[in-house]
Every structure is written in structure tokens, then in C-alpha cells.
Design an enzyme around this catalytic site. Structure first.
Site, PDB file in Angstrom:
ATOM      1  N   HIS A   1       0.834  -1.208   0.000  1.00 18.50           N
ATOM      2  CA  HIS A   1       0.000   0.000   0.000  1.00 18.50           C
ATOM      3  C   HIS A   1       0.862   1.249   0.000  1.00 18.50           C
ATOM      4  O   HIS A   1       1.919   1.304   0.640  1.00 18.50           O
ATOM      5  CB  HIS A   1      -0.954   0.007   1.196  1.00 18.50           C
ATOM      6  CG  HIS A   1      -0.290  -0.008   2.543  1.00 18.50           C
ATOM      7  ND1 HIS A   1       0.044   1.146   3.235  1.00 18.50           N
ATOM      8  CD2 HIS A   1       0.088  -1.036   3.345  1.00 18.50           C
ATOM      9  CE1 HIS A   1       0.594   0.819   4.392  1.00 18.50           C
ATOM     10  NE2 HIS A   1       0.641  -0.498   4.482  1.00 18.50           N
TER      11      HIS A   1
ATOM     12  N   ASP B   1      -0.619   4.240   0.806  1.00 13.51           N
ATOM     13  CA  ASP B   1      -1.175   5.189   1.773  1.00 13.51           C
ATOM     14  C   ASP B   1      -0.472   5.060   3.112  1.00 13.51           C
ATOM     15  O   ASP B   1       0.068   4.010   3.466  1.00 13.51           O
ATOM     16  CB  ASP B   1      -2.683   5.018   1.925  1.00 13.51           C
ATOM     17  CG  ASP B   1      -3.088   3.663   2.480  1.00 13.51           C
ATOM     18  OD1 ASP B   1      -2.506   2.654   2.031  1.00 13.51           O
ATOM     19  OD2 ASP B   1      -3.980   3.612   3.347  1.00 13.51           O
TER      20      ASP B   1
ATOM     21  N   ASP C   1       6.471   1.565   6.812  1.00 11.72           N
ATOM     22  CA  ASP C   1       5.131   1.045   6.533  1.00 11.72           C
ATOM     23  C   ASP C   1       4.469   1.822   5.407  1.00 11.72           C
ATOM     24  O   ASP C   1       3.719   2.751   5.657  1.00 11.72           O
ATOM     25  CB  ASP C   1       4.306   1.135   7.826  1.00 11.72           C
ATOM     26  CG  ASP C   1       2.962   0.454   7.729  1.00 11.72           C
ATOM     27  OD1 ASP C   1       2.766  -0.355   6.818  1.00 11.72           O
ATOM     28  OD2 ASP C   1       2.101   0.741   8.586  1.00 11.72           O
TER      29      ASP C   1
ATOM     30  N   GLU D   1      -5.134   0.914   2.702  1.00  9.39           N
ATOM     31  CA  GLU D   1      -4.848  -0.102   3.720  1.00  9.39           C
ATOM     32  C   GLU D   1      -4.930   0.472   5.123  1.00  9.39           C
ATOM     33  O   GLU D   1      -5.368  -0.214   6.049  1.00  9.39           O
ATOM     34  CB  GLU D   1      -3.457  -0.701   3.476  1.00  9.39           C
ATOM     35  CG  GLU D   1      -3.226  -2.026   4.194  1.00  9.39           C
ATOM     36  CD  GLU D   1      -2.691  -1.878   5.612  1.00  9.39           C
ATOM     37  OE1 GLU D   1      -2.673  -2.893   6.334  1.00  9.39           O
ATOM     38  OE2 GLU D   1      -2.297  -0.762   6.002  1.00  9.39           O
ATOM     39  N   GLU D   2      -4.541   1.719   5.277  1.00  8.58           N
ATOM     40  CA  GLU D   2      -4.530   2.333   6.593  1.00  8.58           C
ATOM     41  C   GLU D   2      -5.887   2.903   6.991  1.00  8.58           C
ATOM     42  O   GLU D   2      -6.074   3.300   8.144  1.00  8.58           O
ATOM     43  CB  GLU D   2      -3.487   3.463   6.652  1.00  8.58           C
ATOM     44  CG  GLU D   2      -2.057   3.023   6.370  1.00  8.58           C
ATOM     45  CD  GLU D   2      -1.454   2.180   7.492  1.00  8.58           C
ATOM     46  OE1 GLU D   2      -2.192   1.822   8.428  1.00  8.58           O
ATOM     47  OE2 GLU D   2      -0.245   1.875   7.405  1.00  8.58           O
TER      48      GLU D   2
ATOM     49  N   GLU E   1       4.463  -5.934   4.319  1.00  6.16           N
ATOM     50  CA  GLU E   1       4.294  -5.298   5.628  1.00  6.16           C
ATOM     51  C   GLU E   1       5.568  -5.464   6.477  1.00  6.16           C
ATOM     52  O   GLU E   1       6.293  -6.457   6.334  1.00  6.16           O
ATOM     53  CB  GLU E   1       3.108  -5.916   6.369  1.00  6.16           C
ATOM     54  CG  GLU E   1       1.749  -5.531   5.817  1.00  6.16           C
ATOM     55  CD  GLU E   1       1.396  -4.076   6.059  1.00  6.16           C
ATOM     56  OE1 GLU E   1       2.015  -3.445   6.945  1.00  6.16           O
ATOM     57  OE2 GLU E   1       0.515  -3.561   5.358  1.00  6.16           O
TER      58      GLU E   1
ATOM     59  N   HIS F   1       4.084   4.141  12.217  1.00  5.67           N
ATOM     60  CA  HIS F   1       3.037   5.002  12.780  1.00  5.67           C
ATOM     61  C   HIS F   1       3.571   5.947  13.862  1.00  5.67           C
ATOM     62  O   HIS F   1       2.801   6.687  14.460  1.00  5.67           O
ATOM     63  CB  HIS F   1       1.876   4.175  13.362  1.00  5.67           C
ATOM     64  CG  HIS F   1       1.128   3.382  12.342  1.00  5.67           C
ATOM     65  ND1 HIS F   1      -0.147   2.904  12.574  1.00  5.67           N
ATOM     66  CD2 HIS F   1       1.448   2.972  11.096  1.00  5.67           C
ATOM     67  CE1 HIS F   1      -0.573   2.224  11.520  1.00  5.67           C
ATOM     68  NE2 HIS F   1       0.395   2.261  10.607  1.00  5.67           N
TER      69      HIS F   1
END
Length: 382
Positions: A68, A70, A101, A134-135, A163, A352
Site C-alpha cells: 500500500h 497510503d 510502513d 490499507e490504513e 508489511e 506510525h
């Protein structure tokens, strides 16, 4: 065909501030890169989400890479040591939102694919399934793409998801499955009234407390082969009442269950509803449960594919990775409907977080893992 520098491609992707659901040009970078390698690219937009399915080759087997573009929001901008979207390298470490990520994994697999194609190591097909959702709620991303590809009869034989699966040091863990996840909101409606006249009211709070106590009292299971025990966590309790002398008319709670294959999402949703109804029995209150099943538990059984991935990691990292099912959910929960899926990526400790970062050396190590994986894949699955 020119070689791809995985680190520079990661930096280019980070400079596109693709906070869900914004794309900010990130998918254009991926599409342009893959088209330059000879991939046939299809943009698959659902709602406001940009998705991409790209394939090199027309024959099987088809090894897919999923990821992903995003990213989550930056958070406190002032807390970052560098601009979160400047993609600066400091002391051999790349800092930026998406460094771990998981824009680095997309770049590393693209660089690995470029080398494999140049070396003539792709007798079948390599594909990329990249989403921008995805997020977020993940409704218009990989889930929709998988449904569309399945309806078309697109054959994908195995999939690698990028991931950040490593736990403490690079290559110590890959994911071969994930627990399922269900969110549920319980709303108990009563009758508002004055605290001095409780016979004229119906307090929903005790009903909600009884329901939550019953739910938490159950030991869901003791674990499942390859999985840790399921767990239920209450994440929010809300009684919208600002007065001290008013019995509230409504009380709400939210909870989440991460569950192993002992359970299904539907079974757990029915159990939550039954306990809420039972707690309201004999009272004027009414209980309503709204469940949302994010994904079911799944496991990619040990076999040639998991062994191949583990061997590629061990070659580069110098250690045999743990084959794990721990952690949260990922888009692998959707892809498993098409084919066996394994997740392998960087160390996830800073994902994150403020100053999300990845050592440049580890991005290149991840590329090396993917290179070995691709080469061995087409030798093993002819």
C-alpha cells in the site's frame, strides 16, 4: 531497461504525502516505474481510492507482490526531527512517513523485479497489487481489487505482502497468518429521568455494565495451533450525560476481539448480541449491537512456499525467521481468497510513530531477500 535504486525510489514515494485516502501522486510513481519495466498496468479506482494491478508476463505461475502507498497522519509535526515528507537520510537512516510502513517494501520489490527481469529469471509472471486504502477503512482498496480479479478469473498463484514483519532485528520474523478482528458497538437505550424518582426512569448503565462484565468473564480459548489466545478489549464507554441529577437515557460501549481460528466473526457477533440481550432482560431497557467484522483468522500452512520465503530471509539475514501469526490485521486477509500469502518486510518498531525510519542498509537487505525469493520461486514452481 535501467536498474532501480530501491532507496531513491522509496524517497520519491515518501515525498508524495499520501495520507489515506489521498494519493498525492504516489500511485503515479509506482505505475511509471513498473511500466518502464514492461509491466502492463491497470489503474483500478473505487470510490476515491486509487489502486493498481500490474503484471509482467502472461503465463503461470504468477507471483504477486502486494502493498500500500497510503500512510497514517504525521501527528505532531513539531515533534519530528525532520520534515515527515522530505525523506532525508541522516546517518544512514531514512526518515519519513512510510519509510517502514511500507513504501520501502514496494521500492525494494520493484528493484528486485527489475533485476530478475533483466537476468531472464521470470519464465512465468510477476504482478503487483498496490492499494491506497490499507490504513483506512479498507473497503475500496485490496478487498475490491481482489473481488474484481477473482470475477475476471485472474490467476495468482502465490503472494508476498511487504508489511514490516520483523520484530526486533531484520529478518527475525515473517507472518504466515493473522488473527481475525471484529469491532462491536453496544448501545443500551433506557428512559431518562430524575435520580430522585428512579421508578419513573430506566437506567441503561447497569445493563451495559452487566453485558460488558459477562463478555469479559469468558475465556475465549487457550490458543490455537500457531496462534495465540483470542482476546477481547473494551475500547470505549460513553454515557452522554453532563448532569449529576439525571438518569441517562442511553449508554454505549465499543469493543474489539482479535480471534484465532477457534472462532468466526459471525459466531462472535451473535455471542455479543446474546449477552447484551440477556443483560437487558427483565428491564425496560433495549440493547442493540452493531458488529463490523474486519477479517477472519487465516493461516498459510507450512509447505514449499513458506519454506522458500524463510530460506530467502535466512540467506540474507543469517538467521531463520520465526513463522508467526501475531500482530494486527493486514490486507493479506483479503488476498488469501486468491492464493497462499506470506508477509515479509522491515523491522516495524517505528511504524506510525514520530520519526518513522528505516536504515538504508536494511532496505537494501530487503531487496536482496526479494531477489532471492523471486529467483527461487520460478525454480520451485515451474
Amino acid at each position: 531497461m535501467s536498474a532501480i535504486d530501491a532507496v531513491e525510489l522509496t524517497r520519491e514515494l515518501i515525498r508524495k504525502p499520501s495520507v489515506t485516502p489521498a494519493d498525492a501522486g504516489a500511485m503515479d510513481v509506482v505505475e511509471r516505474t513498473l511500466a518502464g519495466l514492461g509491466f502492463v498496468c491497470r489503474r483500478m479506482r473505487f470510490g476515491e481510492i486509487e489502486n493498481l494491478y500490474a503484471r509482467y508476463g502472461t503465463t503461470r505461475p504468477n507471483l504477486c507482490f502486494a502493498g500500500h502507498t497510503d500512510v497514517v497522519p504525521v501527528g505532531d509535526v513539531a515533534a519530528w526531527s525532520k520534515d515527515a515528507f522530505a525523506a532525508e537520510v541522516v546517518g544512514g537512516v531514512l526518515i519519513g512517513r512510510g519509510a517502514v510502513d511500507m513504501k520501502s517494501a514496494i521500492a525494494a520489490f520493484a528493484a528486485a523485479a527489475a533485476r530478475a527481469i533483466a537476468a531472464g529469471q521470470v519464465p512465468g509472471s510477476i504482478s503487483f497489487l498496490i492499494t491506497g486504502d490499507e490504513e483506512g477503512v479498507a473497503l475500496d482498496g485490496t478487498k475490491r481489487v481482489v473481488e474484481a480479479l477473482a470475477a475476471e478469473g485472474e490467476a495468482i498463484d502465490h503472494c508476498v505482502v511487504g508489511e514490516p514483519t520483523s520484530s526486533e532485528i531484520f529478518g527475525d520474523m515473517v507472518k504466515v497468518g493473522r488473527r481475525g478482528s471484529i469491532n462491536a458497538e453496544i448501545e443500551v437505550t433506557g428512559v431518562q429521568g430524575h435520580v430522585a424518582y428512579p421508578h419513573r426512569a430506566a437506567n441503561p448503565v447497569p445493563v451495559l455494565i452487566r453485558a460488558l462484565a459477562a463478555l469479559q468473564a469468558r475465556v475465549l480459548d487457550e490458543g490455537y495451533p500457531e496462534f495465540q489466545p483470542s482476546n477481547l478489549e473494551v475500547t470505549k464507554i460513553d454515557v452522554p450525560n453532563t448532569a449529576t441529577n439525571v438518569i441517562p437515557g442511553v449508554a454505549r460501549a465499543r469493543l474489539n476481539i482479535r480471534f484465532n481460528p477457534t472462532h468466526t466473526g459471525a459466531e462472535l457477533a451473535a455471542w455479543i448480541a446474546a449477552e447484551a440481550d440477556k443483560a437487558a432482560e427483565g428491564t425496560p431497557c433495549k440493547a442493540a449491537v452493531t458488529p463490523q467484522i474486519s477479517g477472519e483468522a487465516f493461516l498459510t500452512e507450512p509447505g514449499p512456499f513458506t519454506e522458500l520465503v524463510a530460506a530467502a530471509v535466512a540467506d540474507v539475514a543469517g538467521r531463520a525467521p520465526e513463522l508467526s501469526t501475531t500482530g494486527g490485521t493486514s490486507d493479506a486477509r483479503f488476498i488469501r481468497a486468491l492464493c497462499p500469502v506470506v508477509e515479509v518486510g522491515l523491522v516495524g518498531q517505528t511504524m506510525h510513530q514520530v520519526d518513522e525510519r528505516a536504515p538504508v542498509a536494511e532496505i537494501r537487505m530487503l531487496q536482496a531477500v526479494y531477489e532471492r525469493l523471486i529467483a527461487r520461486y520460478f525454480e520451485a514452481f515451474k
